[in-house]
Design a protein around this motif. Sequence first.
Motif, PDB file in Angstrom:
ATOM      1  N   UNK A  81       0.821  -1.219   0.000  1.00 53.38           N
ATOM      2  CA  UNK A  81       0.000   0.000   0.000  1.00 53.38           C
ATOM      3  C   UNK A  81       0.851   1.263   0.000  1.00 53.38           C
ATOM      4  N   UNK A  82       2.042   1.232   0.623  1.00 51.38           N
ATOM      5  CA  UNK A  82       2.812   2.492   0.687  1.00 51.38           C
ATOM      6  C   UNK A  82       3.271   2.927  -0.703  1.00 51.38           C
ATOM      7  N   UNK A  83       3.604   1.937  -1.535  1.00 50.51           N
ATOM      8  CA  UNK A  83       3.932   2.264  -2.940  1.00 50.51           C
ATOM      9  C   UNK A  83       2.679   2.748  -3.671  1.00 50.51           C
TER      10      UNK A  83
ATOM     11  N   UNK B 197       4.460   9.097   1.231  1.00 47.33           N
ATOM     12  CA  UNK B 197       4.905  10.435   0.785  1.00 47.33           C
ATOM     13  C   UNK B 197       6.270  10.771   1.382  1.00 47.33           C
ATOM     14  N   UNK B 198       6.499  10.357   2.630  1.00 50.92           N
ATOM     15  CA  UNK B 198       7.799  10.641   3.263  1.00 50.92           C
ATOM     16  C   UNK B 198       8.925   9.981   2.482  1.00 50.92           C
ATOM     17  N   UNK B 199       8.744   8.737   2.073  1.00 53.97           N
ATOM     18  CA  UNK B 199       9.796   8.034   1.309  1.00 53.97           C
ATOM     19  C   UNK B 199      10.030   8.712  -0.040  1.00 53.97           C
TER      20      UNK B 199
ATOM     21  N   UNK C 294      13.632   8.154  -2.452  1.00 49.38           N
ATOM     22  CA  UNK C 294      13.600   6.751  -2.847  1.00 49.38           C
ATOM     23  C   UNK C 294      12.651   6.567  -4.036  1.00 49.38           C
ATOM     24  N   UNK C 295      12.991   5.622  -4.916  1.00 50.61           N
ATOM     25  CA  UNK C 295      12.109   5.308  -6.050  1.00 50.61           C
ATOM     26  C   UNK C 295      10.866   4.601  -5.514  1.00 50.61           C
ATOM     27  N   UNK C 296       9.709   4.899  -6.064  1.00 51.57           N
ATOM     28  CA  UNK C 296       8.442   4.385  -5.534  1.00 51.57           C
ATOM     29  C   UNK C 296       8.412   2.868  -5.354  1.00 51.57           C
ATOM     30  N   UNK C 297       8.912   2.074  -6.300  1.00 51.00           N
ATOM     31  CA  UNK C 297       8.848   0.613  -6.119  1.00 51.00           C
ATOM     32  C   UNK C 297       9.721   0.095  -4.972  1.00 51.00           C
TER      33      UNK C 297
ATOM     34  N   UNK D  78       9.557   1.403  -1.942  1.00 50.41           N
ATOM     35  CA  UNK D  78       8.910   1.725  -0.652  1.00 50.41           C
ATOM     36  C   UNK D  78       8.589   0.459   0.164  1.00 50.41           C
ATOM     37  N   UNK D  79       8.056  -0.570  -0.484  1.00 57.02           N
ATOM     38  CA  UNK D  79       7.701  -1.776   0.292  1.00 57.02           C
ATOM     39  C   UNK D  79       8.948  -2.546   0.721  1.00 57.02           C
ATOM     40  N   UNK D  80      10.001  -2.602  -0.102  1.00 57.05           N
ATOM     41  CA  UNK D  80      11.261  -3.144   0.425  1.00 57.05           C
ATOM     42  C   UNK D  80      11.758  -2.407   1.664  1.00 57.05           C
ATOM     43  N   UNK D  81      11.499  -1.106   1.783  1.00 60.58           N
ATOM     44  CA  UNK D  81      11.876  -0.377   2.996  1.00 60.58           C
ATOM     45  C   UNK D  81      11.080  -0.909   4.188  1.00 60.58           C
ATOM     46  N   UNK D  82       9.834  -1.242   3.941  1.00 67.64           N
ATOM     47  CA  UNK D  82       8.972  -1.844   4.971  1.00 67.64           C
ATOM     48  C   UNK D  82       9.586  -3.192   5.403  1.00 67.64           C
ATOM     49  N   UNK D  83      10.068  -3.975   4.437  1.00 72.58           N
ATOM     50  CA  UNK D  83      10.675  -5.285   4.743  1.00 72.58           C
ATOM     51  C   UNK D  83      11.927  -5.109   5.607  1.00 72.58           C
TER      52      UNK D  83
END
Length: 378
Positions: free
Chosen positions: A227-229, A322-324, A329-332, A334-339
């Motif tokens: 969802x964050x992406x 939005x913060x990322x 950071x590139x949009x795709x 964002x979820x790896x950042x969550x991981x």
Amino acid sequence: MPTTAPEVHRGLAGVVVDTTGISTVIPETNSLTYRGYPVQDLAAHRSFEEVAYLLWHGELPDGAQLREFRARERALRPLDRTTAELLAKLPETCHPMDVLRTAVSFFGAEDPTEDDGRPASGLAKSLTLLAKLPTVVAADQRRRRGLAPIAPDPDLGHAENFFHMCFGAVPAPEVVRCFEVSLVLYAEHSFNASTFTARVVTSTLSDLYSAVTAAIGALKGPLHGGANEAVMHMLEEIGDPARAADWLDDALAAKRKVMGFGHRVYKHGDSRVPIMQAALDELVALAADPGTTRLAALHAALREAVLDRKGIHPNLDYPAGLAYHLMGFDTPVFTPLFVMSRVTGWTAHITEQLAHNALIRPLASYDGPEQRPVPASA
Ligand code: SDX
């Protein structure tokens, strides 16, 4: 005797399936604690390394324990050549979550140590993933930008080093702090879908890498970590703050889910959002350029419109997305950042599942054809 069909709890909504001592989400007071500590206090006063230690060991580290933990994490950051070359061969068209899933699977394939189920061996593997996943994510983002990877810097903290590996520089302390707040907030959230996935895999006594690989697969979905992406794609689709309300009306009319809003457990707002929103507001004030100001206005306008029309509150992914973006950071990614953050929660749950394991195997209520004879083959 007609048997009544058993009650089905689709999506396991509201079903308590086990105990956990790692965290608790209290919807009534809209709060979240990690090992008893309010997440707001941890985000405000502790580093992500300290929170990782807390989730794994049950207590915050003292000075010596933190120094030792940090030294071990920094030493584990580099990727070996085989791993780096394997990941560099993956198609750039694949999603960065696929790269991360492949990396964890490969770490498991090349780790010779037995998964003996002892907490100590699980913790060693968990620390390896905490240390190496940022190196994988940073190298992959640079690869897609046509840039060579930057080696990890053992003199930098976990968050600073990630920016160094992504961009070759460490940004202002406010930006690093905002990123660190997001890592603390994303770290753990009780039996969410990806954590429960990790526990299901662990309950068969499979290995830690298989459980984390499965959890990455679960987190990738847009109803969960993806969802964050999706939030960023949605904001880019709307474009202008003045279009937010009309866009929302069209989306709701089309029965679309508004990404970054709603939650299975929180029904009056996600306890993590105020902290992440405050960190985002700081980023916006720091940037102070017209494009950022407009994005922030759009972000606020949509949040107000969703609350007004559907009474649904934002979840953590809404401010985090939005913060990322503002961090560069590139949009795709964002979820790896969550991981990179949730791997701490997943592995804490893997250890806990093993400590009092029971094979997870629910029942189903059958609604298929009545029993019937197999016809003679034609
Ligand atoms: C995360 O579990 C966790 O803790 C997850 C997480 C974590 O830290 O691990 O917090 C991280 O995954 C957060 C959620 C990220 N996902 C999204 O932002 C995607 C959009 N959100 C929705 O898909 C939804 O809100 C869920 C999936 C998050 C929760 O859904 P539920 O609890 O199953 O609720 P539901 O889908 O049954 O919705 C109830 C009603 C429905 O309306 P009706 O059909 O009954 O009229 O609310 C509506 C839904 O349509 N609704 C939404 C909505 N969320 C709920 N309508 C539009 N947009 C939304 N986002």
